[in-house]
Design a protein around this motif. Structure first.
Motif, mmCIF file in Angstrom:
data_model
loop_
_atom_site.group_PDB
_atom_site.id
_atom_site.type_symbol
_atom_site.label_atom_id
_atom_site.label_comp_id
_atom_site.label_asym_id
_atom_site.label_seq_id
_atom_site.Cartn_x
_atom_site.Cartn_y
_atom_site.Cartn_z
ATOM 1 N N LEU A 191 0.846 -1.201 0.000
ATOM 2 C CA LEU A 191 0.000 0.000 0.000
ATOM 3 C C LEU A 191 0.882 1.252 0.000
ATOM 4 C CD1 LEU A 191 -2.778 1.415 0.263
ATOM 5 C CD2 LEU A 191 -2.540 1.179 2.748
ATOM 6 N N ILE A 195 1.331 4.064 -3.016
ATOM 7 C CA ILE A 195 1.188 5.509 -2.807
ATOM 8 C C ILE A 195 2.481 6.226 -3.231
ATOM 9 C CG2 ILE A 195 0.999 7.268 -0.981
ATOM 10 C CD1 ILE A 195 -0.927 5.181 0.444
ATOM 11 N N ARG A 199 1.081 6.989 -7.488
ATOM 12 C CA ARG A 199 0.067 8.026 -7.321
ATOM 13 C C ARG A 199 0.573 9.415 -7.651
ATOM 14 N NH1 ARG A 199 -4.141 6.052 -8.113
ATOM 15 N NH2 ARG A 199 -5.108 7.912 -7.290
ATOM 16 N N VAL A 205 7.903 8.848 0.770
ATOM 17 C CA VAL A 205 6.712 8.664 1.601
ATOM 18 C C VAL A 205 7.086 8.002 2.920
ATOM 19 C CG1 VAL A 205 4.524 7.407 1.774
ATOM 20 C CG2 VAL A 205 5.144 8.569 -0.359
ATOM 21 N N SER A 206 6.590 8.550 3.997
ATOM 22 C CA SER A 206 6.733 7.893 5.292
ATOM 23 C C SER A 206 5.374 7.905 5.979
ATOM 24 C CB SER A 206 7.775 8.612 6.151
ATOM 25 O OG SER A 206 7.314 9.900 6.509
ATOM 26 N N TYR A 207 5.302 7.207 7.084
ATOM 27 C CA TYR A 207 4.018 7.142 7.790
ATOM 28 C C TYR A 207 4.263 7.236 9.287
ATOM 29 C CZ TYR A 207 5.390 2.302 8.685
ATOM 30 O OH TYR A 207 6.081 1.192 9.094
ATOM 31 N N ARG A 208 3.242 7.634 9.970
ATOM 32 C CA ARG A 208 3.282 7.666 11.424
ATOM 33 C C ARG A 208 1.977 7.096 11.960
ATOM 34 N NH1 ARG A 208 5.920 8.959 15.690
ATOM 35 N NH2 ARG A 208 4.684 9.514 17.490
ATOM 36 N N ILE A 209 2.103 6.122 12.828
ATOM 37 C CA ILE A 209 0.935 5.531 13.493
ATOM 38 C C ILE A 209 1.038 5.924 14.954
ATOM 39 C CG2 ILE A 209 -0.251 3.379 14.120
ATOM 40 C CD1 ILE A 209 1.019 2.091 11.619
ATOM 41 N N GLU A 210 -0.011 6.547 15.476
ATOM 42 C CA GLU A 210 0.130 7.027 16.853
ATOM 43 C C GLU A 210 -1.182 6.989 17.619
ATOM 44 O OE1 GLU A 210 1.636 11.004 16.741
ATOM 45 O OE2 GLU A 210 0.032 11.745 15.467
ATOM 46 N N ARG A 212 -3.705 8.974 20.045
ATOM 47 C CA ARG A 212 -4.022 10.399 20.233
ATOM 48 C C ARG A 212 -4.083 10.746 21.702
ATOM 49 N NH1 ARG A 212 -5.543 12.571 15.548
ATOM 50 N NH2 ARG A 212 -6.538 14.346 16.509
ATOM 51 N N PRO B 147 -4.883 13.500 10.715
ATOM 52 C CA PRO B 147 -4.580 12.112 10.378
ATOM 53 C C PRO B 147 -5.098 11.770 8.979
ATOM 54 C CG PRO B 147 -6.310 12.224 12.039
ATOM 55 C CD PRO B 147 -5.818 13.618 11.841
ATOM 56 N N VAL B 150 -7.158 6.530 4.179
ATOM 57 C CA VAL B 150 -7.037 6.077 2.794
ATOM 58 C C VAL B 150 -8.375 5.543 2.302
ATOM 59 C CG1 VAL B 150 -4.574 5.521 2.976
ATOM 60 C CG2 VAL B 150 -6.272 3.737 3.396
ATOM 61 N N LYS B 159 -15.599 8.419 -5.672
ATOM 62 C CA LYS B 159 -14.412 8.670 -4.856
ATOM 63 C C LYS B 159 -14.354 10.121 -4.391
ATOM 64 C CE LYS B 159 -10.493 6.648 -5.969
ATOM 65 N NZ LYS B 159 -9.373 6.022 -6.739
ATOM 66 N N LEU B 174 -6.741 10.256 1.472
ATOM 67 C CA LEU B 174 -5.630 9.854 0.607
ATOM 68 C C LEU B 174 -6.129 8.772 -0.351
ATOM 69 C CD1 LEU B 174 -2.679 9.847 -0.288
ATOM 70 C CD2 LEU B 174 -2.170 8.292 1.600
ATOM 71 N N ASP B 175 -6.140 9.123 -1.627
ATOM 72 C CA ASP B 175 -6.606 8.202 -2.673
ATOM 73 C C ASP B 175 -5.547 7.128 -2.900
ATOM 74 O OD1 ASP B 175 -7.516 6.938 -4.919
ATOM 75 O OD2 ASP B 175 -7.622 8.740 -6.168
ATOM 76 N N ALA B 176 -5.853 5.896 -2.502
ATOM 77 C CA ALA B 176 -4.890 4.796 -2.654
ATOM 78 C C ALA B 176 -4.962 4.177 -4.037
ATOM 79 C CB ALA B 176 -5.126 3.731 -1.589
ATOM 80 N N GLY B 177 -5.972 4.544 -4.828
ATOM 81 C CA GLY B 177 -6.037 4.008 -6.189
ATOM 82 C C GLY B 177 -7.329 3.251 -6.443
ATOM 83 N N TYR B 207 -3.387 7.305 11.988
ATOM 84 C CA TYR B 207 -2.140 7.234 11.219
ATOM 85 C C TYR B 207 -2.077 8.406 10.256
ATOM 86 C CZ TYR B 207 -5.171 5.440 7.534
ATOM 87 O OH TYR B 207 -6.166 5.300 6.608
ATOM 88 N N ARG B 208 -0.876 8.707 9.859
ATOM 89 C CA ARG B 208 -0.667 9.732 8.849
ATOM 90 C C ARG B 208 0.372 9.233 7.851
ATOM 91 N NH1 ARG B 208 -1.826 14.484 7.112
ATOM 92 N NH2 ARG B 208 -0.170 15.528 5.964
ATOM 93 N N ILE B 209 0.015 9.257 6.579
ATOM 94 C CA ILE B 209 0.943 8.866 5.515
ATOM 95 C C ILE B 209 1.258 10.149 4.757
ATOM 96 C CG2 ILE B 209 1.259 7.483 3.422
ATOM 97 C CD1 ILE B 209 -0.817 5.503 4.543
ATOM 98 N N GLU B 210 2.539 10.474 4.634
ATOM 99 C CA GLU B 210 2.842 11.757 3.998
ATOM 100 C C GLU B 210 4.140 11.728 3.210
ATOM 101 O OE1 GLU B 210 3.066 14.751 7.008
ATOM 102 O OE2 GLU B 210 4.569 13.680 8.162
#
Lengths: 212, 212
Positions: A191, A195, A199, A205-210, A212, B147, B150, B159, B174-177, B207-210
């Motif tokens: 996934l 991305i 896309r 691209v990196s991610y953070r899971i946390e 709150r 956050p 996807v 979408k 975030l559009d994963a496709g 989570y945050r994907i960036e």
């Protein structure tokens, strides 16, 4: 730590270089040519060396497995006895055309690998982040919040080693649980890769899971 | 938008309440009892209503499918014709004991669902975040960085609707496709769920994907 890189390609080369920068004793092995290995070691500096997979693995505390899935059996045969060692695998079980996972849902590449080397301690890590982001994360090390990197495995000591190495590279290690969780981690890797590569917008691209 | 909630359980109830708070016309349907539906609508306020699945779906611009996987066929039969409608599904294809996905690797719940209602436009969304975090994210709406959530699907207009609703709830869509990416999104949902529910520390995980 003494770290053997089995598979000094795009990802193995980068991870090895960063482990060396983080102060570890890295041995690069298993690339297309000895020239490539020598160049990687020279670029990494910090005492990085080159060797055969067996030489690299022999004195290593940790073995990073970073080969294409089609090369797993070959590199394991060349590496020799891995009993008792911590094996960190970022090798996803990709088809030869790299378009899909060869295994999933009821098993995972990490579990298939562990079945091949039952005396070793396999941890799945570093597959969930594109190689393009590794240097940027390392250079931003210490800046909060750090991106997450999930890992999973069945051996507590091996997982502690993996967590230390993940943190050394500037990521916030997140223990996803037992090795079978790779059934979820490996699709997540694809996934993130989708991305990053499919896309538009760049692969860093990196991610953070946390919480709150 | 007029939103039909098909499956007013833990997740459907929360999402419906938040859609109502965000200004949408919500109709709750398909809970264990009419009392439960009436209570949800009263708590949600903002003109939220209750109805049968067919009543809810009939006038809806968007249908949120939030039932247990074992109830999919039942709720679809009750909903009637969904041709042309946007269906947002957060229903993961779980086994009856909720311990594993019933499908994966070569297909996904979202694809199986789309095959059941080929005239509708299925988007997979809202499965990747635990229900426990939804109110907190909504209340922090506008605070950066938000956050990520996807989503994936094959119909551009559906979408766009999903992305708007995701943003209404305080997430960064975030559009994963394409819809088949649900083969990766659904295992990722279970990875997040495992971190939220099995690793200690509380279920309010986001989570945050960036891109860096």
């Amino acid at each position: 730590m003494r770290i053997a890189i089995l598979g000094s390609g795009l990802i193995g080369g980068k991870l090895g270089a960063l482990f060396a920068r983080a102060g570890h004793q890295v041995t690069f092995s298993y690339a297309r040519s000895m020239d490539k290995l020598e160049r990687l070691a020279a670029e990494a500096g910090n005492g990085a060396r080159v060797g055969s997979p067996a030489q690299a693995a022999k004195g290593a505390d940790v073995v990073l497995l970073a080969v294409h899935w089609s090369r797993i059996d070959d590199v394991l045969a060349l590496a020799g006895d891995l009993s008792g060692k911590t094996i960190i695998s970022c090798s996803l079980p990709m088809t030869n055309d790299d378009k899909a996972l060869t295994v999933g849902h009821t098993s995972s590449g990490a579990e298939k690998l562990a079945a091949k080397i039952p005396q070793a301690h396999v941890v799945s890590a570093f597959s969930t982040t594109p190689g393009e982001v590794l240097f940027g994360v390392f250079e931003a090390k210490g800046r909060k919040p750090a991106p997450t990197l999930v890992y999973c495995g069945d051996d507590r000591k091996a997982k502690a080693i993996a967590a230390e190495l993940i943190a050394d590279l500037g990521f916030d290690p997140l223990d996803a649980g037992a090795l079978w969780l790779a059934r979820y981690v490996e699709p997540f890797s694809l996934l993130v890769a989708s991305i990053a590569y499919d896309r538009g917008g760049g692969a860093e691209v990196s991610y953070r899971i946390e919480r709150r």
